[in-house]
Design a protein around this motif. Structure first.
Motif, PDB file in Angstrom:
ATOM      1  N   SER A  82       5.215  -5.152  -2.600  1.00 37.87           N
ATOM      2  CA  SER A  82       5.615  -6.274  -1.747  1.00 37.87           C
ATOM      3  C   SER A  82       7.128  -6.376  -1.716  1.00 37.87           C
ATOM      4  O   SER A  82       7.834  -5.831  -2.584  1.00 37.87           O
ATOM      5  CB  SER A  82       5.032  -7.590  -2.266  1.00 37.87           C
ATOM      6  N   GLY A  83       7.615  -7.121  -0.734  1.00 32.13           N
ATOM      7  CA  GLY A  83       9.056  -7.307  -0.631  1.00 32.13           C
ATOM      8  C   GLY A  83       9.615  -8.080  -1.806  1.00 32.13           C
ATOM      9  O   GLY A  83      10.702  -7.781  -2.316  1.00 32.13           O
ATOM     10  N   ALA A  84       8.860  -9.094  -2.276  1.00 36.11           N
ATOM     11  CA  ALA A  84       9.319  -9.904  -3.406  1.00 36.11           C
ATOM     12  C   ALA A  84       9.446  -9.053  -4.659  1.00 36.11           C
ATOM     13  O   ALA A  84      10.423  -9.157  -5.420  1.00 36.11           O
ATOM     14  CB  ALA A  84       8.363 -11.063  -3.634  1.00 36.11           C
ATOM     15  N   GLU A  85       8.419  -8.194  -4.903  1.00 31.67           N
ATOM     16  CA  GLU A  85       8.470  -7.315  -6.081  1.00 31.67           C
ATOM     17  C   GLU A  85       9.657  -6.359  -5.979  1.00 31.67           C
ATOM     18  O   GLU A  85      10.360  -6.099  -6.967  1.00 31.67           O
ATOM     19  CB  GLU A  85       7.163  -6.529  -6.189  1.00 31.67           C
ATOM     20  N   ALA A  86       9.894  -5.843  -4.788  1.00 32.04           N
ATOM     21  CA  ALA A  86      11.004  -4.904  -4.595  1.00 32.04           C
ATOM     22  C   ALA A  86      12.350  -5.567  -4.885  1.00 32.04           C
ATOM     23  O   ALA A  86      13.239  -4.974  -5.520  1.00 32.04           O
ATOM     24  CB  ALA A  86      10.981  -4.359  -3.171  1.00 32.04           C
ATOM     25  N   LEU A  87      12.511  -6.813  -4.439  1.00 36.71           N
ATOM     26  CA  LEU A  87      13.777  -7.516  -4.687  1.00 36.71           C
ATOM     27  C   LEU A  87      13.996  -7.762  -6.175  1.00 36.71           C
ATOM     28  O   LEU A  87      15.136  -7.717  -6.659  1.00 36.71           O
ATOM     29  CB  LEU A  87      13.808  -8.831  -3.916  1.00 36.71           C
ATOM     30  N   VAL A  98      15.989   2.572   0.402  1.00 41.08           N
ATOM     31  CA  VAL A  98      14.706   1.868   0.373  1.00 41.08           C
ATOM     32  C   VAL A  98      13.936   2.185   1.655  1.00 41.08           C
ATOM     33  O   VAL A  98      14.505   2.180   2.752  1.00 41.08           O
ATOM     34  CB  VAL A  98      14.911   0.340   0.205  1.00 41.08           C
ATOM     35  N   VAL A  99      12.630   2.504   1.467  1.00 43.70           N
ATOM     36  CA  VAL A  99      11.735   2.773   2.597  1.00 43.70           C
ATOM     37  C   VAL A  99      10.657   1.687   2.571  1.00 43.70           C
ATOM     38  O   VAL A  99       9.896   1.584   1.603  1.00 43.70           O
ATOM     39  CB  VAL A  99      11.089   4.160   2.489  1.00 43.70           C
ATOM     40  N   GLN A 141      -1.966   0.399  -1.403  1.00 42.84           N
ATOM     41  CA  GLN A 141      -1.850   1.273  -2.568  1.00 42.84           C
ATOM     42  C   GLN A 141      -2.059   2.740  -2.215  1.00 42.84           C
ATOM     43  O   GLN A 141      -1.363   3.609  -2.756  1.00 42.84           O
ATOM     44  CB  GLN A 141      -2.853   0.838  -3.645  1.00 42.84           C
ATOM     45  N   PRO A 142      -3.022   3.081  -1.326  1.00 37.96           N
ATOM     46  CA  PRO A 142      -3.186   4.498  -0.966  1.00 37.96           C
ATOM     47  C   PRO A 142      -1.900   5.101  -0.389  1.00 37.96           C
ATOM     48  O   PRO A 142      -1.586   6.269  -0.641  1.00 37.96           O
ATOM     49  CB  PRO A 142      -4.305   4.471   0.073  1.00 37.96           C
ATOM     50  N   ILE A 143      -1.155   4.288   0.377  1.00 34.25           N
ATOM     51  CA  ILE A 143       0.111   4.789   0.939  1.00 34.25           C
ATOM     52  C   ILE A 143       1.104   5.065  -0.188  1.00 34.25           C
ATOM     53  O   ILE A 143       1.780   6.108  -0.215  1.00 34.25           O
ATOM     54  CB  ILE A 143       0.695   3.778   1.939  1.00 34.25           C
ATOM     55  N   LEU A 144       1.172   4.132  -1.141  1.00 32.30           N
ATOM     56  CA  LEU A 144       2.087   4.333  -2.270  1.00 32.30           C
ATOM     57  C   LEU A 144       1.692   5.565  -3.076  1.00 32.30           C
ATOM     58  O   LEU A 144       2.556   6.327  -3.538  1.00 32.30           O
ATOM     59  CB  LEU A 144       2.098   3.095  -3.167  1.00 32.30           C
ATOM     60  N   ASP A 188       5.306  -0.872   0.067  1.00 29.87           N
ATOM     61  CA  ASP A 188       4.155  -0.898   0.981  1.00 29.87           C
ATOM     62  C   ASP A 188       3.042  -1.681   0.300  1.00 29.87           C
ATOM     63  O   ASP A 188       2.818  -1.527  -0.908  1.00 29.87           O
ATOM     64  CB  ASP A 188       3.691   0.523   1.316  1.00 29.87           C
ATOM     65  N   ASP A 189       2.345  -2.500   1.066  1.00 37.33           N
ATOM     66  CA  ASP A 189       1.281  -3.313   0.476  1.00 37.33           C
ATOM     67  C   ASP A 189      -0.020  -2.535   0.316  1.00 37.33           C
ATOM     68  O   ASP A 189      -0.966  -3.020  -0.313  1.00 37.33           O
ATOM     69  CB  ASP A 189       1.034  -4.565   1.329  1.00 37.33           C
TER      70      ASP A 189
END
Length: 423
Positions: free
Chosen positions: A29-34, A45-46, A7-10, A4-5
């Protein structure tokens, strides 16, 4: 892993999952997750739907392509139906979670997803194990088949050796039986050879042929127990107890062999070797088909041989006359089928293969032309006539005088035909 982009959600997700037993990873981010997924194994993965640079829709589509076994959830707070449908189709979404979420239901959803992963992983391991076991079993079966084939060959070879050993044993035993006084040497072998030909004519199987052959070789076994004065006379000259004792020899022969497993059936054939087709024989007065076929074969063959020798007749018959005798008595004494099978063999007896029959007589029964089969000595040990000597009329008269004077009580062993039996 949560993506999730915001931070409060994370941070909220970290607090929510802190006390859970599963390990959690977080990416903004999606790139970081990959990048993380290149280093770590991620089971579930959520991902948020709306993210800059790479949307949740695009990220989950890549996850599906690169990590198809990873369960994919979509976390969204917007109600864009078109984007949701695209994510469902392209990203292979397993479940949608709407913002704001219910903590308890969210945790249950995560556990459900992880449970699916574990089940799928267990199933894959089971399939791999099953395939490996199937391959192993296939190899074991192949090895077992090879071993069974090898053992079967060994067993067959051992059986052939055992059969050869039994053949040698039976033939040797038959030879020793024939050495008994008053039995014609070589006759059992002739009977066995003829039985073998008859079995072939009747198309008996190999096992039955073997039993008949063994029975023929050993059919006189029971005669070993008979006293000389009984065995030295023809059956038609026996009466009373002597005849009764003589007619027990087939039973004695059977009892002598029943303890040998391989000869049990031959023993049964020996017991019934003197049964007549009309039921007038002995020891059990069986008739027709109740008499074992092997016994019917043995009886006809041994009499066919016997009436062509001095064993049963004073004047032996020719092979042609012997066959006519069997045909004349077919249906009463002999099995007609067996008689015709003997005829089909076109068997001709070679009398030269038989040894002369020895008899014991007293001085009163001596006659010119008899041949001594043993040295004749007096009670004092004085040699009178050597073995092989042919008695003349003068010799007979002299021996009778010695006997009358009680100077010749020694049994006289001569070679003489048996008393003729009516054919």
């Amino acid at each position: 892993m949560f993506v999730d982009d915001e931070q409060p959600i994370l941070n909220s997700l970290k607090r929510l999952t802190r006390k859970q037993s599963f390990q959690c990873l977080f990416a903004s981010s999606g790139a970081e997750a990959l990048e993380i997924m290149k280093r770590e194994t991620v089971d579930l993965v959520v991902s948020d739907m709306r993210m800059p640079e790479m949307s949740g829709h695009e990220f989950l589509a890549r996850v599906k392509q690169q990590y198809p076994d990873t369960v994919r959830y979509l976390l969204t707070g917007q109600s864009d139906l078109e984007s949701t449908v695209s994510a469902l189709n392209d990203g292979g979404i397993s479940r949608f979670i709407h913002k704001p979420w219910d903590d308890e239901k969210f945790i249950d959803a995560l556990k459900d997803g992880l449970r699916v992963v574990r089940l799928e992983r267990d199933n894959q391991r089971l399939m791999i194990t099953t395939r490996e076991q199937a391959e192993s079993l296939k190899r074991l079966n192949a090895e077992l088949e090879d071993r069974v084939l090898a053992r079967t060959k060994m067993l067959r070879r051992a059986m052939r050796q055992l059969e050869t050993s039994y053949d040698a044993f039976v033939k040797t035993f038959s030879y020793f039986i024939s050495q008994r006084e008053h039995l014609i040497k070589g006759q059992s072998q002739l009977v066995a050879d003829l039985c073998a030909r008859v079995c072939e004519q009747l198309q008996l199987d190999n096992s039955e042929r073997k039993h008949v052959f063994y029975a023929a070789l050993l059919h006189e076994l029971g005669k070993l127990t008979l006293p000389d004065d009984v065995l030295g006379r023809s059956e038609i000259r026996l009466t009373g107890r002597d005849l009764e004792e003589y007619r027990q020899y087939p039973v004695i022969g059977e009892l002598s062999l029943t303890s040998i497993k391989a000869l049990e059936k031959a023993a049964q054939l020996i017991r019934h070797q003197n049964e007549h087709f009309d039921g007038s024989g002995y020891p059990d007065r069986l008739m027709a088909q109740k008499i074992p076929l092997g016994s019917r074969i043995l009886f006809a063959c041994k009499e066919f041989i016997g009436i062509q020798t001095e064993y049963m007749r004073a004047t032996p018959l020719s092979s042609e006359d012997a066959l006519n005798h069997l045909r004349k008595n077919a249906g009463s004494r002999y099995d007609p089928v067996v008689v015709e099978a003997i005829a089909q063999t076109q068997y001709t007896l070679d009398v030269s293969s038989l040894a002369p029959m020895e008899r014991i007589v007293s001085y009163r029964d001596l006659a010119p032309g008899m041949v001594l089969n043993r040295d004749l000595v007096t009670d004092r040990g004085i040699l009178l006539i050597s073995r092989g000597g042919v008695l003349t009329r003068t010799m007979v008269e002299r021996l009778r005088r010695l006997g009358a004077e009680d100077n010749l009580r020694t049994p006289i062993h001569i070679i003489e035909p048996a008393v003729e039996e009516n054919a």
